[in-house]
Write an enzyme that holds these catalytic residues in place. Structure first.
Site, PDB file in Angstrom:
ATOM      1  N   ASP A 171      28.825  35.002  44.748  1.00 38.27           N
ATOM      2  CA  ASP A 171      28.028  35.827  43.323  1.00 38.27           C
ATOM      3  C   ASP A 171      27.997  34.966  41.825  1.00 38.27           C
ATOM      4  OD1 ASP A 171      26.713  37.423  41.682  1.00 38.27           O
ATOM      5  OD2 ASP A 171      28.184  38.092  41.176  1.00 38.27           O
ATOM      6  N   ASP A 214      32.129  40.115  42.463  1.00 31.24           N
ATOM      7  CA  ASP A 214      32.634  40.721  41.312  1.00 31.24           C
ATOM      8  C   ASP A 214      33.325  42.387  41.782  1.00 31.24           C
ATOM      9  OD1 ASP A 214      31.074  42.863  41.248  1.00 31.24           O
ATOM     10  OD2 ASP A 214      30.445  42.035  39.636  1.00 31.24           O
ATOM     11  N   ASP A 231      28.808  44.009  43.673  1.00 34.70           N
ATOM     12  CA  ASP A 231      28.414  43.730  45.579  1.00 34.70           C
ATOM     13  C   ASP A 231      30.013  43.814  46.070  1.00 34.70           C
ATOM     14  OD1 ASP A 231      27.321  41.534  44.180  1.00 34.70           O
ATOM     15  OD2 ASP A 231      28.756  40.576  43.129  1.00 34.70           O
TER      16      ASP A 231
END
Length: 657
Positions: free
Chosen positions: A354, A550, A554
């Site tokens: 991410d 995080d 996610d």
């Protein structure tokens, strides 16, 4: 919570099917076992001296009595092994070490080798005691690493006095007083005082963290040199420290493929060697044609064969290597939820990550505001902040923070949020929308042909369907991210892919800065899941895929990846639940360190297997040929186990190499 007790109990429970008896009695009786071993050893030596001193002159009756006396040290040192063997037979659990040792020593007695029978049991028990000590030291090292459980809390009473209570008695909302040097007992918010707290037990970070009024603090951290008054946000059982301890204690229940292989191997291997020993005892004497004359010699070889065959070195040292690896990782501020994930980390070749909060700081700020004709920048931020005030998104928070004169909350109504695109609401009598390019198109809002070239996330603002301005919100890459990615590539990562919901422009700027060649931008949460699913299909049969996120937004992607790594999640319940590996601070540099630990763990466990099997099979052949005696057999069992255990213990000592 009695951490040490629970930790020890959990570890014993998780490995009981592998090696239940091998150190159970050593841990329970510790010093008692050592006393029995010493007394038995002294008696054994005394009997050997007596036997050799008077054997030449003694009659057969005296010699027989001396032989019988060998049963005293034998039963004193080995009674628990014999009892475990009987219990195993009762429950239909044959072929464990107690069965093999009892069968071998009873066979030696039957062959008249009284001295060897006692010596084998004596040195086997001494080896077991030393193994128990080595295992206990390694487990103790992990307990020390994770010795973060607070022993008490100081609760403030109405009159201003404090009472010392157990952490379990803390209730959410309690005001607690944490004196200098004390552990913070539960997750809480600072209500008075400022100072430094030591988070190294959780994060592995030695630099203290500064806290002030309004900041959240996590259980298990140690207060610095100023008194803090904090308000408990959670009960102790729901706090971060308890979740961490449970993770570390239960980590060994999720076994690696190597450990599962050893468990299956031991189940097949032990019955096979018992059958081989029986064949060794009966077939050669039958072939020789002198069964009665040869049987005693071959039964002794069969007993030696059984002692050598004990799979002790394998079944203890391999789980201990992984347990040591998990402990070494925890010292680096990384929680690995099981041996299986630690093993997977050694085979990673694809890293999907991410962007926000993982590769970047995750701290958004408004870097540029552009206003349309008839409006000024204050109007643009004021309308945008009114709409975004109900959102928890970091970009929304940055816009709200940048507004110095917001509309009263009572003026905002009918909020409609479109995930990943934008948000609109009524501000007084005006319909205001804030969102990306696609959101504005859906709202039929015409945007100006020329836009600001500022790098960041562009949030367009419209009022009653007409464009009134643009707000650019930016987030800078982490300083450590570039180095961490290079380190991961050195450790075997072949492909790094960045997924983000941000614009193409922002994604490209971050990817270029960090040296990432593959990225996908403007993704919704479900798009990230699809991307990872596609990658898992294309990479099938190759190395493993890790996703770093995080841990909150996610969670679905963390769940489907081979290894889900949650970043920046100190105190985040969602991260601890969703991920397989939890980095207790937001340092990406922890991942290459844990990859090194995982490779070293797997290397040590494979070395243990190869060494143990090589020595075992060599000694088995020598035992069958009559070259290896019972003393060599003891080395093949206990000696090899101790060498493998010491090899595994290197992880705890030199985890940072």
């Amino acid at each position: 919570m009695d951490h040490d007790h629970n930790h020890e109990h959990n570890h014993e429970h998780s490995h009981e099917h592998i090696h239940e008896h091998s150190h159970e009695h050593n841990h329970e009786h510790g010093e008692g076992s050592l006393k029995r071993i010493i007394i038995s050893l002294l008696m054994f030596v005394a009997l050997l001296i007596a036997q050799h001193a008077i054997f030449t002159t003694a009659d057969s009756k005296t010699a027989f009595i001396i032989k019988l006396l060998y049963f005293i040290p034998y039963l004193l040192v080995g009674h628990d092994v014999i009892l475990e063997c009987i219990e195993g037979i009762k429950h239909g659990e044959l072929f464990d070490e107690s069965f093999l040792m009892t069968l071998a020593t009873v066979g030696a007695f039957g062959c008249g080798e009284f001295e060897e029978a006692v010596a084998v049991m004596l040195f086997y028990q001494l080896g077991e005691y030393l193994q128990g000590y080595a295992v206990g030291k390694s487990r103790g090292a992990i307990s020390d690493l994770m010795d973060i459980a607070p022993e008490f809390a100081n609760r403030e009473l109405d009159g201003g006095n404090t009472e010392k209570i157990k952490p379990e008695d803390i209730k959410a909302g309690d005001i607690l007083v944490v004196k200098p040097g004390e552990k913070i007992p539960t997750d809480a918010c600072v209500v008075e005082g400022n100072g430094l707290i030591n988070t190294s037990a959780l994060t592995g970070e030695s630099v203290p963290r500064e806290v002030k009024k309004g900041d959240e603090v996590i259980s298990g951290c140690i207060n610095g040199d100023t008194l803090l008054r904090i308000q408990a946000l959670k009960e102790y059982d729901d706090s971060t420290v308890v979740q961490i301890l449970e993770l570390v204690e239960n980590a060994s229940s999720k076994k690696s493929k190597t450990e599962n292989f050893i468990t299956r191997f031991a189940k097949i291997y032990t019955p096979v060697v018992v059958i081989c020993a029986l064949l060794l005892a009966f077939i050669p004497p039958l072939i020789s044609g002198n069964f009665s004359g040869e049987f005693s010699k071959w039964i002794l070889r069969a007993c030696t064969f059984l002692v050598i065959s004990c799979p002790c070195a394998l079944v203890i040292s391999v789980p201990l290597a992984f347990f040591g690896g998990i402990g070494a990782a925890s010292k680096e501020g990384v929680l690995v939820k099981g041996s299986n994930y630690l093993e997977l980390l050694s085979t990673l070749d694809t890293l999907v990550t991410d962007k926000t909060g993982t590769l970047t700081e995750g701290k958004f700020s408004v870097s540029y505001i552009d206003a349309a004709e008839g409006y000024d920048t204050d109007d643009v931020i004021k309308y945008a902040a009114a709409v975004e005030s109900g959102s928890t998104h970091p970009i929304a928070a940055a816009i709200v923070e940048a507004c110095s004169k917001p509309f009263p909350a009572s003026k905002v109504s009918d909020v409609e949020n479109t995930a990943g695109k934008g948000i609109k609401a009524m501000v007084g009598k005006d319909s205001v929308a804030v969102g990306n390019h696609g959101f504005m198109e859906a709202e039929n809002t015409e945007l100006p042909s020329e836009q600001a070239d500022a790098v960041g996330t562009h949030c367009y603002v419209s009022k009653n369907g007409k464009y009134i301005g643009t707000i650019v919100v930016s987030d800078k890459p982490k300083e450590s991210a570039k180095t961490a990615i290079n380190e991961m590539i050195k450790n075997g990562i072949k492909k790094v892919i960045m997924l983000t919901g941000d614009s193409e422009e922002v994604a490209k700027a971050v990817a270029d800065y960090l040296g990432i060649t593959e990225y996908k931008a403007e993704l919704l949460p479900q798009d990230k899941v699809s991307c990872v699913e596609d990658l898992l299909k294309t990479e099938k049969g190759k190395g493993k895929l890790a996703f770093i996120g995080d841990g909150v937004n996610d969670a679905p992607v963390l769940a489907i990846a081979d290894v889900g790594v949650a970043m920046g999640s100190l105190g985040s319940d969602a991260a601890i639940e969703a991920a397989d590996v939890v980095i207790m601070d937001d340092e990406l540099s922890r991942i290459p360190k844990v990859m090194k630990i995982s490779k070293k763990t797997v290397g040590i466990s494979k070395a243990n297997i190869a060494f143990a099997l090589l020595v075992k099979f060599a000694c088995l052949v020598l035992g069958a040929m009559g070259i290896a005696n019972m003393w060599m057999a003891v080395f093949a069992d206990v000696g090899v186990a101790l060498i493998c255990i010491l090899n595994s213990s290197r992880l705890m000592i030199k985890h940072n190499e």
